[in-house]
Scaffold this motif. Structure first.
Motif, mmCIF file in Angstrom:
data_model
loop_
_atom_site.group_PDB
_atom_site.id
_atom_site.type_symbol
_atom_site.label_atom_id
_atom_site.label_comp_id
_atom_site.label_asym_id
_atom_site.label_seq_id
_atom_site.Cartn_x
_atom_site.Cartn_y
_atom_site.Cartn_z
ATOM 1 N N TYR A 182 0.815 -1.206 0.000
ATOM 2 C CA TYR A 182 0.000 0.000 0.000
ATOM 3 C C TYR A 182 0.857 1.269 0.000
ATOM 4 O O TYR A 182 0.472 2.282 -0.581
ATOM 5 C CB TYR A 182 -0.923 0.011 1.215
ATOM 6 C CG TYR A 182 -1.941 -1.113 1.237
ATOM 7 C CD1 TYR A 182 -2.530 -1.555 0.059
ATOM 8 C CD2 TYR A 182 -2.310 -1.734 2.430
ATOM 9 C CE1 TYR A 182 -3.455 -2.593 0.068
ATOM 10 C CE2 TYR A 182 -3.245 -2.757 2.447
ATOM 11 C CZ TYR A 182 -3.811 -3.191 1.263
ATOM 12 O OH TYR A 182 -4.736 -4.210 1.277
ATOM 13 N N ALA A 183 2.012 1.210 0.656
ATOM 14 C CA ALA A 183 2.858 2.398 0.775
ATOM 15 C C ALA A 183 3.629 2.708 -0.511
ATOM 16 O O ALA A 183 3.787 3.880 -0.873
ATOM 17 C CB ALA A 183 3.845 2.222 1.932
ATOM 18 N N PHE A 184 4.081 1.664 -1.210
ATOM 19 C CA PHE A 184 4.968 1.891 -2.363
ATOM 20 C C PHE A 184 4.417 1.355 -3.678
ATOM 21 O O PHE A 184 5.038 1.555 -4.728
ATOM 22 C CB PHE A 184 6.337 1.254 -2.094
ATOM 23 C CG PHE A 184 7.010 1.782 -0.857
ATOM 24 C CD1 PHE A 184 7.558 3.056 -0.832
ATOM 25 C CD2 PHE A 184 7.079 1.005 0.298
ATOM 26 C CE1 PHE A 184 8.183 3.544 0.303
ATOM 27 C CE2 PHE A 184 7.690 1.481 1.445
ATOM 28 C CZ PHE A 184 8.247 2.764 1.453
ATOM 29 N N GLY A 185 3.272 0.667 -3.628
ATOM 30 C CA GLY A 185 2.675 0.174 -4.862
ATOM 31 C C GLY A 185 3.378 -1.011 -5.479
ATOM 32 O O GLY A 185 3.144 -1.348 -6.642
ATOM 33 N N ILE A 186 4.248 -1.674 -4.706
ATOM 34 C CA ILE A 186 4.948 -2.860 -5.201
ATOM 35 C C ILE A 186 4.016 -4.069 -5.114
ATOM 36 O O ILE A 186 3.150 -4.138 -4.235
ATOM 37 C CB ILE A 186 6.231 -3.113 -4.384
ATOM 38 C CG1 ILE A 186 7.120 -1.869 -4.399
ATOM 39 C CG2 ILE A 186 6.997 -4.310 -4.922
ATOM 40 C CD1 ILE A 186 8.323 -1.976 -3.491
ATOM 41 N N SER A 187 4.187 -5.009 -6.008
ATOM 42 C CA SER A 187 3.361 -6.210 -6.055
ATOM 43 C C SER A 187 3.298 -6.913 -4.698
ATOM 44 O O SER A 187 4.340 -7.213 -4.099
ATOM 45 C CB SER A 187 3.918 -7.180 -7.106
ATOM 46 O OG SER A 187 3.438 -8.485 -6.915
ATOM 47 N N PHE A 188 2.086 -7.198 -4.227
ATOM 48 C CA PHE A 188 1.930 -7.907 -2.952
ATOM 49 C C PHE A 188 2.532 -9.299 -3.020
ATOM 50 O O PHE A 188 3.202 -9.755 -2.082
ATOM 51 C CB PHE A 188 0.458 -7.999 -2.555
ATOM 52 C CG PHE A 188 0.211 -8.941 -1.405
ATOM 53 C CD1 PHE A 188 0.484 -8.548 -0.107
ATOM 54 C CD2 PHE A 188 -0.264 -10.225 -1.638
ATOM 55 C CE1 PHE A 188 0.286 -9.430 0.957
ATOM 56 C CE2 PHE A 188 -0.471 -11.105 -0.577
ATOM 57 C CZ PHE A 188 -0.196 -10.707 0.715
#
Length: 216
Positions: free
Chosen positions: A64-70
Motif C-alpha cells: 500500500y505504501a509503495f505500490g509494489i506487487s503484494f
C-alpha cells in the motif's frame, strides 16, 4: 496378511492408510488447495485495502505504501525466516512452507485476471478474508506447512529467552497494526483488526489436536 497388503497398496496410491501420515499426492493437493483458498482470502482483503498480521501484514503495508506487487513482497519478506525454519522445524516443513508461500505469491498475481469484484464492503471483506485465510492455513497446517515466518521466529525467541511465543506473535501483529495508521485510514485499520480476530478465532476453534489426528 491380505489386509496389510491392501493397506500398503493404498499408502502408495491416492491416500495413506496411516492417519498420521500423508502420501505425496495428499500433500500436493493439500498445499495446492490451501494456497488457493488463502490467496482468495488475501484477494478479499486487498480489494478494499485491508491488511492482516504476520509477514503478510508487512507485505500489505509495503504494497500500500509503495505500490509494489503484494505477491512479490510476500515472497521476499518470508525469505529471512527460512534459515530458522530449517534449524528448528526441519527440512520437510520448511520445503512445504516454501512451496506454499511461492504458490500463494503466484496465485495472488494471476487471480485478479480471472476474478473481478465491482463492490465489496470492508466489513464483508474482513469477515470473508479472515475465514478464507483460516481455511487455507488449516489445510496447510494439516499437511505440515505454513504461510509465515513470524511464528518460527516466535518459537526461536521462546526457546532462547523464555518469552512465550504467543506474546511475541501478538506483539508483532500489534506493531503491524500501529504502523498501518501511517499508511491507511483508521477505519481500514479497524476493519483489518476485525479480520485478524475472525482468522484467529477460527484457527483457535478448529486447529486443535484433541479433536482430530495431527500429522506429526
Amino acid at each position: 496378511m491380505a489386509q496389510q497388503k491392501h493397506a500398503h497398496k493404498r499408502s502408495l496410491g491416492f491416500y495413506s492408510a496411516d492417519p498420521s501420515q500423508h502420501t505425496l499426492l495428499e500433500d500436493t493437493q493439500g498445499l495446492a488447495t490451501g494456497a488457493l483458498v488463502a490467496a482468495l482470502g488475501f484477494y478479499f482483503l486487498n480489494q478494499v485495502g485491508l491488511l492482516t498480521g504476520g509477514t503478510a501484514g508487512v507485505a500489505f503495508l509495503l504494497h500500500y505504501a509503495f505500490g509494489i506487487s503484494f505477491g512479490l513482497l510476500f515472497f521476499l519478506v518470508n525469505l529471512p525466516f527460512y534459515y530458522l525454519s530449517f534449524r528448528r522445524l526441519g527440512w520437510a516443513f520448511s520445503f512445504k512452507t516454501f512451496i506454499a508461500i511461492g504458490l500463494v505469491s503466484l496465485i495472488t498475481e494471476v487471480e485478479q485476471k480471472f476474478l473481478l469484484i465491482q463492490y465489496l464492503h470492508p466489513g464483508w471483506a474482513a469477515l470473508m478474508g479472515g475465514l478464507l485465510l483460516g481455511y487455507g492455513l488449516l489445510a496447510l497446517y494439516r499437511h505440515r506447512a505454513s504461510l509465515g515466518g513470524v511464528g518460527i521466529l516466535a518459537i526461536y525467541i521462546q526457546e532462547r529467552f523464555g518469552i512465550q511465543a504467543g506474546l511475541i506473535q501478538l506483539a508483532f501483529d500489534l506493531c503491524v497494526m500501529v504502523c498501518a495508521f501511517f499508511v491507511v485510514s483508521p477505519q481500514i485499520v479497524g476493519w483489518s483488526f476485525v479480520g485478524a480476530v475472525v482468522l484467529n478465532i477460527f484457527l483457535a476453534i478448529n486447529h486443535r489436536s484433541d479433536r482430530y489426528i495431527v500429522v506429526r
